[in-house]
Design a protein around this motif. Structure first.
Motif, mmCIF file in Angstrom:
data_model
loop_
_atom_site.group_PDB
_atom_site.id
_atom_site.type_symbol
_atom_site.label_atom_id
_atom_site.label_comp_id
_atom_site.label_asym_id
_atom_site.label_seq_id
_atom_site.Cartn_x
_atom_site.Cartn_y
_atom_site.Cartn_z
ATOM 1 N N ASP A 18 0.825 -1.212 0.000
ATOM 2 C CA ASP A 18 0.000 0.000 0.000
ATOM 3 C C ASP A 18 0.857 1.259 0.000
ATOM 4 O OD1 ASP A 18 -2.385 -1.429 -0.022
ATOM 5 O OD2 ASP A 18 -2.514 -1.480 2.166
ATOM 6 N N ILE A 19 2.058 1.153 0.555
ATOM 7 C CA ILE A 19 3.036 2.245 0.549
ATOM 8 C C ILE A 19 4.328 1.682 -0.034
ATOM 9 C CG2 ILE A 19 4.422 3.803 1.977
ATOM 10 C CD1 ILE A 19 2.147 3.931 3.954
ATOM 11 N N ALA A 42 -3.905 6.798 6.213
ATOM 12 C CA ALA A 42 -3.685 5.922 5.050
ATOM 13 C C ALA A 42 -4.897 5.054 4.763
ATOM 14 C CB ALA A 42 -2.447 5.058 5.270
ATOM 15 N N GLU A 43 -5.805 4.937 5.732
ATOM 16 C CA GLU A 43 -7.042 4.199 5.493
ATOM 17 C C GLU A 43 -7.913 4.927 4.477
ATOM 18 O OE1 GLU A 43 -8.910 3.645 9.280
ATOM 19 O OE2 GLU A 43 -7.159 2.640 10.125
ATOM 20 N N LYS A 46 -4.386 7.497 -0.286
ATOM 21 C CA LYS A 46 -3.221 6.784 -0.804
ATOM 22 C C LYS A 46 -1.987 7.624 -0.495
ATOM 23 C CE LYS A 46 -1.054 4.009 -3.868
ATOM 24 N NZ LYS A 46 -0.212 3.103 -3.171
ATOM 25 N N ASP A 48 1.481 8.199 -1.555
ATOM 26 C CA ASP A 48 2.479 7.922 -2.578
ATOM 27 C C ASP A 48 3.778 8.654 -2.242
ATOM 28 O OD1 ASP A 48 1.938 10.572 -3.175
ATOM 29 O OD2 ASP A 48 0.908 10.134 -5.042
#
Length: 102
Positions: A18-19, A42-43, A46, A48
């Protein structure tokens, strides 16, 4: 290795993909409290490389630290606001891009 400085929550997000690892390295420079807030955010957003770098850069700014220390802003609000603004900017840029294509 710098990635070892990440909180367990952020390490899990890196492990799951996810990261990215590079974004994780940027986030590893944040305080434990700020990392906890980023993991929570982060839920919904996103995280990046661009956002991770912006968070790292913002955490290094003296005005940011001063605002947090004096209670003018809290880290959760600052990080959430930054992520919301970046998400809105991305939507606006996409809309402009689509409009130009017509």
């Amino acid at each position: 290795m710098r990635i070892d400085k990440l909180s367990d929550e952020l390490k899990a997000l890196v492990d799951s993909g996810d990261i990215s690892i590079r974004a994780g390295v940027e986030l590893s420079f944040l305080s434990e409290n700020a990392q906890a807030v980023v993991a929570e955010q982060a839920e919904d957003f996103k995280i990046d490389m661009k956002k991770a770098k912006a968070l790292h850069d913002a955490a290094d700014k003296d005005y940011y630290r001063a605002a947090v220390m004096t209670g003018q802003i809290d880290k959760a609000g600052a990080i959430g606001n930054m992520l919301r603004m970046q998400a809105q900017r991305a939507v606006n840029e996409a809309m402009i891009y689509l409009w130009k294509d017509e």
